[in-house]
Design a protein around this motif. Structure first.
Motif, PDB file in Angstrom:
ATOM      1  N   ARG A 233     -26.339 -90.221  -0.659  1.00 52.60           N
ATOM      2  CA  ARG A 233     -25.369 -91.178  -1.185  1.00 52.60           C
ATOM      3  C   ARG A 233     -24.483 -91.736  -0.071  1.00 52.60           C
ATOM      4  N   GLY A 234     -24.434 -93.053   0.016  1.00 52.81           N
ATOM      5  CA  GLY A 234     -23.646 -93.715   1.034  1.00 52.81           C
ATOM      6  C   GLY A 234     -24.356 -93.899   2.357  1.00 52.81           C
ATOM      7  N   GLY A 235     -25.519 -93.255   2.511  1.00 56.56           N
ATOM      8  CA  GLY A 235     -26.269 -93.334   3.758  1.00 56.56           C
ATOM      9  C   GLY A 235     -27.621 -94.005   3.571  1.00 56.56           C
ATOM     10  N   THR A 236     -28.663 -93.389   4.132  1.00 58.16           N
ATOM     11  CA  THR A 236     -30.012 -93.954   4.083  1.00 58.16           C
ATOM     12  C   THR A 236     -30.986 -92.927   3.519  1.00 58.16           C
ATOM     13  N   LEU A 237     -31.772 -93.350   2.542  1.00 53.54           N
ATOM     14  CA  LEU A 237     -32.840 -92.518   1.984  1.00 53.54           C
ATOM     15  C   LEU A 237     -34.170 -93.120   2.407  1.00 53.54           C
ATOM     16  N   VAL A 238     -34.942 -92.372   3.181  1.00 52.64           N
ATOM     17  CA  VAL A 238     -36.241 -92.849   3.665  1.00 52.64           C
ATOM     18  C   VAL A 238     -37.344 -92.182   2.849  1.00 52.64           C
ATOM     19  N   LEU A 239     -38.214 -92.995   2.274  1.00 50.58           N
ATOM     20  CA  LEU A 239     -39.324 -92.501   1.465  1.00 50.58           C
ATOM     21  C   LEU A 239     -40.627 -92.808   2.187  1.00 50.58           C
ATOM     22  N   GLU A 240     -41.191 -91.783   2.827  1.00 48.55           N
ATOM     23  CA  GLU A 240     -42.480 -91.945   3.506  1.00 48.55           C
ATOM     24  C   GLU A 240     -43.608 -91.962   2.470  1.00 48.55           C
ATOM     25  N   ASP A 241     -44.669 -92.712   2.771  1.00 45.95           N
ATOM     26  CA  ASP A 241     -45.836 -92.798   1.877  1.00 45.95           C
ATOM     27  C   ASP A 241     -45.408 -93.203   0.470  1.00 45.95           C
ATOM     28  N   ILE A 242     -44.631 -94.274   0.380  1.00 43.33           N
ATOM     29  CA  ILE A 242     -44.099 -94.736  -0.897  1.00 43.33           C
ATOM     30  C   ILE A 242     -45.218 -95.049  -1.887  1.00 43.33           C
ATOM     31  N   GLU A 243     -46.395 -95.388  -1.362  1.00 41.94           N
ATOM     32  CA  GLU A 243     -47.525 -95.731  -2.235  1.00 41.94           C
ATOM     33  C   GLU A 243     -48.031 -94.534  -3.026  1.00 41.94           C
ATOM     34  N   ALA A 244     -47.607 -93.307  -2.648  1.00 37.72           N
ATOM     35  CA  ALA A 244     -48.052 -92.110  -3.364  1.00 37.72           C
ATOM     36  C   ALA A 244     -47.232 -91.849  -4.629  1.00 37.72           C
ATOM     37  N   LEU A 245     -46.174 -92.602  -4.860  1.00 37.82           N
ATOM     38  CA  LEU A 245     -45.359 -92.408  -6.069  1.00 37.82           C
ATOM     39  C   LEU A 245     -46.153 -92.783  -7.317  1.00 37.82           C
ATOM     40  N   SER A 246     -46.091 -91.930  -8.327  1.00 36.09           N
ATOM     41  CA  SER A 246     -46.747 -92.241  -9.603  1.00 36.09           C
ATOM     42  C   SER A 246     -45.977 -93.348 -10.325  1.00 36.09           C
TER      43      SER A 246
END
Length: 444
Positions: A233-246
């Motif tokens: 919260r308030g910073g940066t959230l990095v999601l690697e391999d976003i294509e793997a999300l259902s």
């Protein structure tokens, strides 16, 4: 060789502090002694490159007051307290305040050496972690890790600086091994959130239930880690391999994004790593989520498009591995330079780093060539034809730049030594350095 760890010895008894100092100096430590806590505090502060050994009973500021001052300045500084016989309750209180451990007089010098070694190892780990965190939050340090001056790398750096100052979510795509996660770190470090949380989650590393809990919760009483959306919260959230999300998790992520409003409280940087032919991140994500994440977009260029950066990267990594393994870096011939420039590099920078390490190990054993390693990586490669793909002039210039760069680095910027080794008059060397953007100051 690593620098000896410092040990500050604080004791009002001269004989005691001298004997401790002599014993620890024989063990390889860099000792300094202080007759009072007040004198020691003039030197000791946050990030002190060592540990402290202090008596508890001293005139003026005693050991407990001294310990509290040190903990207020740097709570991770290891402090070993020396107590007199019968002062164990005071030692226990010192441990509660933050002391690393205590020694009871009269103590065994070997026991003191063991404690000092344990404390020094803990301190070294703490300081190393602080350096790493500083690098990961220092935009200039991270930008320096994006090695290369090719047109595509210059554009990438400009994009990072521009988008780092923006507030929107970012989609980073590109082939495997190109350095997408490093770009995400750099985006965070050069922007307004540099001092805030940076949280990285790999969407392909967890099963769906575990990933849902890691991203969104709920937290159980025994959990010690916040859900990623709360932690960042308030910073940066990095999601690697976003294509793997259902589809289900994509919907939950979109809901989180919509709830934040504009500008977003937490910036989301999505990294897409699709390799299938004719399939993109846009194909893998629901359209409303894709367009929210791709408001700003960076495509990291593949290594094969980076021209002479390939030679720069190879020589830099080969030098690093040669230092690590204690041997000379392999010399790159003109033919091998041409092969490095023409290789397809499906694994990109990661593959090049692996090749550089193997080249150093091979050179240390005294056999093999860089060309043979390349042929093993790319069995389909044909013998090098320098007229294919690029004009011969480009290959010659890339090799020439590499030679001057390597020679300047080896001679630490000594123009006279470089002139002698390359048989170049000073004016010619100056002209070529100017042409290739090489500055003597960078090698001193």
């Amino acid at each position: 060789m690593a620098q000896a760890m410092k040990i500050a010895i604080v004791d009002d008894e001269k004989d005691m502090r001298q004997s401790i100092s002599q014993w620890l100096a024989l063990s390889g430590y860099d000792t300094e002694t202080f007759a009072s806590a007040e004198d020691a505090l003039k030197v000791l502060g946050a990030d002190y490159p060592g540990i402290v050994i202090s008596d508890i009973k001293m005139p003026g500021m005693d050991g407990m007051q001294f310990l509290k001052k040190l903990m207020g300045s740097d709570s991770a500084l290891p402090v070993i307290m020396i107590t007199g016989h019968g002062d164990v309750p005071m030692a226990v209180e010192a441990m509660r305040v933050g002391a690393f451990d205590f020694l009871e007089k009269p103590f065994n010098p070997d026991r003191m050496s063991q404690l000092a070694k344990k404390a020094a190892n803990a301190r070294r780990l703490t300081l190393d972690n602080r350096v790493l965190r500083k690098e990961l939050s220092d935009g200039s340090q991270l930008m320096n890790k994006l090695i290369g001056s090719s047109p595509v790398m210059s554009r990438l750096k400009e994009d990072i600086l521009d988008l780092g100052q923006a507030d929107g979510h970012v989609l980073i795509d590109g082939e495997t091994g190109t350095g997408k996660t490093l770009v995400a770190h750099a985006l965070h470090a050069v922007g307004s959130r540099a001092g805030k949380k940076f949280v990285l989650v790999s969407c392909s590393a967890l099963e769906e239930d575990a990933l849902a809990k890691r991203l969104f919760g709920p937290m159980l009483p025994e959990d010690t880690q916040l859900p990623a959306v709360e932690e960042a919260r308030g910073g940066t959230l990095v999601l690697e391999d976003i294509e793997a999300l259902s589809d289900t998790l994509q919907a939950r992520l979109l809901s989180v994004i919509n709830d934040q409003g504009t500008p977003a409280e937490t910036r989301i940087v999505a990294i897409c790593n699709l390799q299938e032919q004719n399939r993109t991140c846009e194909d893998a994500l629901r359209s409303d989520l894709f367009y929210r994440l791709a408001a700003l977009r960076i495509t990291v260029p593949p290594l094969r498009q980076r021209g002479e950066d390939i030679l720069t990267l190879f020589t830099r990594h080969a030098e690093q591995f040669s230092e690590e393994y204690g041997c000379d870096a392999p010399q790159v011939s003109a033919q091998e330079a041409a092969q490095l420039l023409q290789a397809p590099w499906p694994g990109n920078v990661r593959q090049l780093i692996n090749l550089a390490e193997r080249a150093v190990l091979q050179s240390r054993r005294g056999g093999g060539t860089i060309a043979s390693l390349l042929m093993n990586d790319h069995e389909e490669m044909q013998p090098v034809m320098t007229t294919e793909g690029k004009p011969l002039k480009e290959y010659v210039e890339a090799f020439e730049r590499m030679l001057i760069d390597n020679t300047m680095r080896r001679h630490r910027g000594s123009i006279a030594s470089v002139m002698e080794e390359l048989c170049l008059p000073r004016r010619t060397l100056n002209e070529k350095m100017a042409k290739y953007g090489l500055a003597r100051a960078d090698y001193l």
